[in-house]
Structure formats: C-alpha cells, structure tokens
Design an enzyme around this catalytic site. Sequence first.
Site, PDB file in Angstrom:
ATOM      1  N   ILE A  89       0.842  -1.197   0.000  1.00 35.72           N
ATOM      2  CA  ILE A  89       0.000   0.000   0.000  1.00 35.72           C
ATOM      3  C   ILE A  89       0.878   1.247   0.000  1.00 35.72           C
ATOM      4  O   ILE A  89       0.603   2.216  -0.716  1.00 35.72           O
ATOM      5  CB  ILE A  89      -0.960   0.009   1.205  1.00 35.72           C
ATOM      6  CG1 ILE A  89      -1.792  -1.277   1.239  1.00 35.72           C
ATOM      7  CG2 ILE A  89      -1.852   1.239   1.161  1.00 35.72           C
ATOM      8  CD1 ILE A  89      -2.608  -1.534   0.005  1.00 35.72           C
ATOM      9  N   ASP A  90       1.936   1.237   0.809  1.00 33.43           N
ATOM     10  CA  ASP A  90       2.877   2.349   0.789  1.00 33.43           C
ATOM     11  C   ASP A  90       3.455   2.560  -0.604  1.00 33.43           C
ATOM     12  O   ASP A  90       3.530   3.688  -1.109  1.00 33.43           O
ATOM     13  CB  ASP A  90       4.028   2.082   1.770  1.00 33.43           C
ATOM     14  CG  ASP A  90       3.726   2.541   3.178  1.00 33.43           C
ATOM     15  OD1 ASP A  90       2.900   3.453   3.349  1.00 33.43           O
ATOM     16  OD2 ASP A  90       4.323   1.994   4.114  1.00 33.43           O
ATOM     17  N   MET A  91       3.908   1.467  -1.220  1.00 28.90           N
ATOM     18  CA  MET A  91       4.549   1.598  -2.527  1.00 28.90           C
ATOM     19  C   MET A  91       3.551   2.064  -3.587  1.00 28.90           C
ATOM     20  O   MET A  91       3.865   2.926  -4.416  1.00 28.90           O
ATOM     21  CB  MET A  91       5.174   0.255  -2.936  1.00 28.90           C
ATOM     22  CG  MET A  91       6.230  -0.267  -1.967  1.00 28.90           C
ATOM     23  SD  MET A  91       7.588   0.894  -1.670  1.00 28.90           S
ATOM     24  CE  MET A  91       8.405   0.858  -3.272  1.00 28.90           C
TER      25      MET A  91
END
Length: 428
Positions: free
Chosen positions: A184-186
């Site tokens: 999700i961060d990426m």
Amino acid sequence: MTARPQLPDRAPRAKGVPTALDGLLVVDFTRVVAGPACTQTLADFGAEVIKIENPDGGDDTRSYEHADLAGESAAFVSLNRNKRGIALDFTKPEACDIARELIARADVVVENFSAGVMKKYALDYASVAPNNPRLVYCSISAYGRQGPFAARPGFDPITQAESGFMSLNGFPDGPPVRTGTPVIDMATGMSACNAILLALLARDRLGRGQHVEVALFDIALSLTGFYGMTYLMTGVNQSRFGNSPNGSPSVGLCDASDAPFYIACANDRLYRRLVIDVLGRPDLANRSEFADRRSRSANKEKLRAILAGIFAQDIRENWVARMKAANIPVGYLRTVEEAFNSPEVRARHRTSQIPHPAAGSVPNIEQPISLGLTPVSDPIAAPLLGEHTKEVLSKTLGYDDARIAALAEAGVFGTTKATADVGGNGAA
C-alpha cells in the site's frame, strides 16, 4: 553470516541524453516509505530533489533493522536514491525561513507529516501558494487531509486491514495476511508521483499549480479491484482464495515431485493447451465437467486432485520446460535470494552497485520504468544525514559562508556529528 552478493558496477547513461524532468525542483519533506518512494521516482528521472530531514536522527527508515552498510539501512538506501539531503531543525525560526525560501523556488513540494504539522510551521499549501502560484503541492496521509479522519495516524498494515484488502490475502481456512512488502505504501508512492505529473501537465495548460492529495486508505480500497466491484454489484462478500483466484484449479501453485511451480491457465484456450499439449490428457478438455471455466470452478476439487497426481510424477524442471515450449504462463517459486540471482534479473540488468560516501558502495535496484528518449539519471546513493546542507544553501539559495556559519552556530542544522561540518569546511 551470509556473504554480500557481488554486483556489477552500473554502466553510465549515454552523454548528452536529456532526462524527462530536467530543471524540475522538488522540495521533499517526506519520510518512511510512501513519500520517499514518490520523490525517488521524480529524482530518478532528473528532478532535483532536496530532502529535508530532522537533524536528530533524520528519516525513521535510517535506523530500520533489516540491514545496514556504514549505518545506512536497506530501507533508507532503497527509497532515497538521487536526492540531495539537508538537515533543518524546525524549532528554529531560521530553519522555517530556509524551507520557505526553497519552496518559493520549487516546482513541487511533497509532504507526509501528521495532520497540522506543516500548518504549524506555516509551510502548508495555503501559506506558501500565494508566493508561488505555480507550485504543485502534494500531501500524502493515511486518511486524507480533510474530513473526520484527517487527524488519525495510520500505516500500511492498518489500511490493509481496514480497507478489506487484507481480508483477501491468505488461504480460506486461515487468517487474513498482510503482504510481505508494504504494497500500500509503494502503490501510494506511485499514485502520488502520477498525481504530481498530472498536476504539472495541467499547470502547462492552466498556468498555475494546485494542491493534490493521496491517502493510503483510498489506495488500499482501490486495490481490492474487481473483488471490491463484485461486492458492489452483487452484495456477495469476497474472501481469501490462497494461490488460486476464485479457487481456479488451473491457476496457482503446483507441486512437482521435487519442488513447486506456479501456472496461470486462466482461460479455456490455455487450459486446453495445458491438458492436451503438455499433459497428454485430452479427456480433461472434453469432459463436460471440465470443458469451460465455470465448469472447472464448480468441480475444482476433483480437477485439482487429478492435476496434482499428474504433476507429482515428474520433476519441476521438466514440467517448466514443457510448459514454456507450449507457451503456457509458468514460473518457479523462488526465494528472494533465488530471484535476485535469476537469469531474468541478470539479463535485464536489474541490479548493480553504486558508490557511497561512507560504505564505499551500496547495492542498487534499478528503476523499473524505462523511457527510450529520456532514460533515468545515473543513480547516486541516498544522502548521509545533512550531507548537502551547505551545498544547497550556497548553490540553490545563494547564502555565503558567513551566513551559513552563523546559522550553524545558532543550531539551525542541529548539533549531531552528521551536521557538524556545515558551519566549517566540510562537504555537508
């Protein structure tokens, strides 16, 4: 201890070739994963990215535990390539003044502080846009900058859990599982980069910049993809299916007699090719219970058992070779070590080593985007904490040595060893 793998030096890009974002100035207030992933992509394609860090330890990922070389963690090195780093203590008014001067010259600002932090220092969009109306200002947060959840802290696994994304990962008889990497961060970093580039294109037409926002929760929700859409269309709650989407018996992990491999025969054409050309079992294509995708799904346990019995009769290498010859999507199940030593990685030049001022050299994973006319910049290792403070102040803002020394004496750059050379003759 496992030996560090030997990597080739990176071949330099051709001389005189332009970069896609040459001349773009980005002021980067981000830390941890999503924000740095966004700004690293901008830096890789030629933008001048100035990463501003707290002199007391800097970006949290500097001290992450995965691995480190000369005190620089794998997480930090992997997310902060091609940036110039400066250290500013925002409790000092002069530090905020420096940040505002940089923003006044910038094309892009990216920040992912907690709600209210940028406003506290008069560095938020409303405060800085009047002095730079062409500025594209990107805010990355867990739940957005507006609304009832704006003040909630949140991280990748929390939004995986709350968005329904995590409920789709794992096996039907087991608990939900977060992804191994912070996907999700990426994905948020990629989306933020897209948002910035879209706003820059709009600026060319409209003559002014704008505030853009990307929230981890929104990205996580969107990544439920057609499973989320299926719920909206039918009211049926989707759940975990392990390695086989919807339990498909011809998509997923299979066990040869010695090792596992993954096949993806997701349509009738590929399935027929598998059972006829590779397995020599035309009966599995002609029987009504296996003739089409819906029938195979309805009889998945029966077909899965038949396929498992066949695959167990030979070694993985033979099955993979036969499937590749039949042009069937197939792959080895690899560890990280096996993947990074694979022929695909070598042939596509996905890894190299690049110089580092403290470690001598550090590994480099290549930018996955390729542009024919404007290739990526030659990679420069992530900066040491405050490494380019003096350089940025003198070259970008025009400060003389006396002014920089006075600011250093006032503690604007912190008092740690990492920033101690700023007021003297060091290269920081």
